[in-house]
Design an enzyme around this catalytic site. Structure first.
Site: not given
Length: 537
Positions: A276, A345, A337
């Site tokens: 431009c 739960c 692990c």
């Protein structure tokens, strides 16, 4: 009824074959030829260097206004209309006079109606139907005089009542015969212009009426602030309506860029970057506010979306967490692990295969006791997710590094100016002679921008022999950029300034050459459809 003066007057108007537009010398030119000549006249565009380059020309607001005036004047002469009508028709047909001409001479009434300029259709109107072909003629002249009102009028919006002698001066009706008081018109138009940013397509206040309010009517009714904004918006719609024009997206810039051959259908083959007049680059194809070569517009959008949304957070979660197979709670492994216990739960399962831990027995390292496909799918899914994340981060980190470097360009220029002053003070070099430092900074920044987008491009590329060559060019440019960057960062030794100048000029030229090589090769590859891409998630 009164009229706003924006509809065309077809009194004694003959629709005859028109060979074109007569110029100052009396010769005839078809409207298509005239518009082509207009295009060529606006050009002065740079000559294309390669087939994947585009020709373009920055346009100031004054130039855009002059172009609009030229087109409006030509259409006025062609169809014998007033400027407001011609401008409205041109806006409807996206400033394409050829298309307007074809449609108008084929079906004048339908063309006017489609543009919101149809004459009154009320049974009380004395307007005669328009001719249906370019050989038809309007019959005898019709009277434009209106009967003098004998009854008062109540504005449907504000409910103010006007005496018969006030109707002509205090109210206004467009060609659609929907009359309102001028106060309501003014409030409506100013709200449309200042609040809703509408201009050339503001319609009548009557619900469902498509009549367009002409420019002369708007200018006559609104205040100075609205007039100024209205003219700005008209210029903007001129650019927005044309596929050959685009506004520069950089803040504060009022230039638009003209491209005669719109590249919209070739965006998988070319990257239409334009420069431009404000000094900044942008993409004519997607409107991106910077140069994103060598990545095509489609993949720039995909990359930006990938970097901006939360998709990579999802990838991290998939690679580092799992869901409890019983309650679906998300669990992150916090130890070595593989025996996991869901805190929600209390379900115990194996991290590797996500099977019930009790089924593992004492051989809890061995997950082969479960369905092999299930266990393999679980491992493959996590491995693929982790590999996908690592691959993305590899390219993103390098892309972001050059992105950050580009954002620091202001600081780099400040350092460059100080370095140039030091060189000038510590040697016999003049200010002109130390400009090689600024050129080095300019070349470095351009190369970094190119490198940045090569990493985004590499992320989507399918691997083959061509990509290996691409990556070799990328590595060569990366090494040259880092070497030049190191030169610019080093402190100045007054005893070696001349050697520094020689080395920096050579390295700057080398970086520029390497950047041109990778850009030319990738752009040529896009044009030849050499590169193969995949839409990675």
């Amino acid at each position: 009824m009164s009229s706003d003066g924006d509809e065309m007057d077809y009194d004694d108007f003959e629709f005859e074959d028109d060979e074109g537009i007569e110029d100052d010398n009396g010769s005839q030119t078809s409207i298509g030829e005239a518009y082509d000549a207009f295009d060529d006249g606006v050009a002065g565009k740079p000559v294309k260097k390669d087939p994947w380059d585009i020709s373009y020309q920055p346009k100031s607001v004054e130039e855009l206004q002059e172009e609009q005036k030229v087109l409006v004047d030509r259409v006025c002469g062609l169809i014998d209309s007033d400027p407001s009508t011609a401008a409205t028709l041109l806006r409807h047909y996206h400033w394409n006079p050829e298309k307007l001409s074809d449609k108008f001479w084929e079906e004048p009434a339908k063309t006017l109606h489609a543009a919101g300029l149809s004459p009154p259709s009320s049974p009380s109107s004395s307007t005669k139907p328009l001719p249906a072909s370019n050989n038809a003629k309007a019959s005898s002249s019709r009277s434009r005089l209106e009967p003098v009102p004998t009854e008062s009028f109540e504005c449907p919006i504000c409910c103010l009542e006007f005496e018969p002698e006030e109707i002509a001066s205090q109210t206004l009706s467009l060609g659609c015969e929907h009359r309102f008081c001028k106060g309501c018109w003014t409030e409506y138009l100013e709200r449309k212009i200042l609040d809703e940013q509408e201009s050339g397509r503001v319609q009548c206040m009557e619900d469902g009426c498509g009549r367009v309010v002409g420019e002369r009517t708007v200018i006559a009714l609104v205040n100075d602030k609205a007039k100024d904004r209205y003219r700005v918006l008209l210029d903007r719609t001129y650019v927005d309506d044309s596929p050959q024009l685009k506004w520069c997206p950089h803040p504060g810039c009022e230039y638009a860029v003209f491209c005669k051959e719109s590249p919209a259908r070739k965006l998988d083959q070319i990257i239409p970057i334009v420069h431009c007049a404000c000094g900044n680059d942008f993409c004519f194809g997607c409107g991106f506010a910077n140069n994103h070569q060598p990545l095509t517009c489609r993949y720039v959008k995909l990359w930006q979306k990938k970097c901006a949304d939360d998709s990579e957070t999802g990838n991290w979660l998939m690679a580092n967490t799992k869901e409890c197979t019983k309650c679906n709670a998300t669990i992150e492994k916090n130890g070595g692990c593989n025996h996991m216990t869901c805190k929600k739960c209390r379900y115990e399962f194996c991290w590797v295969c996500q099977g019930d831990w009790q089924s593992h027995g004492t051989s809890w390292y061995n997950c082969n006791r479960f369905d092999e496909k299930t266990g393999q799918d679980a491992r493959d899914s996590q491995a693929k997710s982790r590999a996908s994340l690592q691959r993305y981060l590899h390219y993103f980190n390098r892309w972001a590094n050059h992105e950050q470097s580009a954002k620091l360009d202001h600081q780099l220029y400040q350092k460059t100016e100080r370095k140039m002053e030091e060189m000038q003070n510590g040697s016999d070099l003049t200010w002109i002679e130390v400009q090689f430092v600024k050129r080095a900074a300019d070349v470095l920044l351009e190369a970094r921008m190119s490198l940045k987008w090569t990493y985004a491009m590499a992320f989507y590329m399918k691997k083959d022999l061509s990509t290996e060559i691409f990556e070799d060019n990328q590595a060569n440019l990366e090494q040259a950029v880092e070497a030049l960057s190191e030169m610019l960062e080093k402190p100045i030794d007054a005893t070696t300034i001349m050697q520094l100048k020689s080395d920096m000029v050579n390295k700057t030229n080398y970086v520029k050459k390497r950047a041109e090589i990778i850009l030319d090769d990738t752009l040529k590859g896009h044009y030849e459809s050499r590169w193969k891409f995949t839409d990675r998630d």
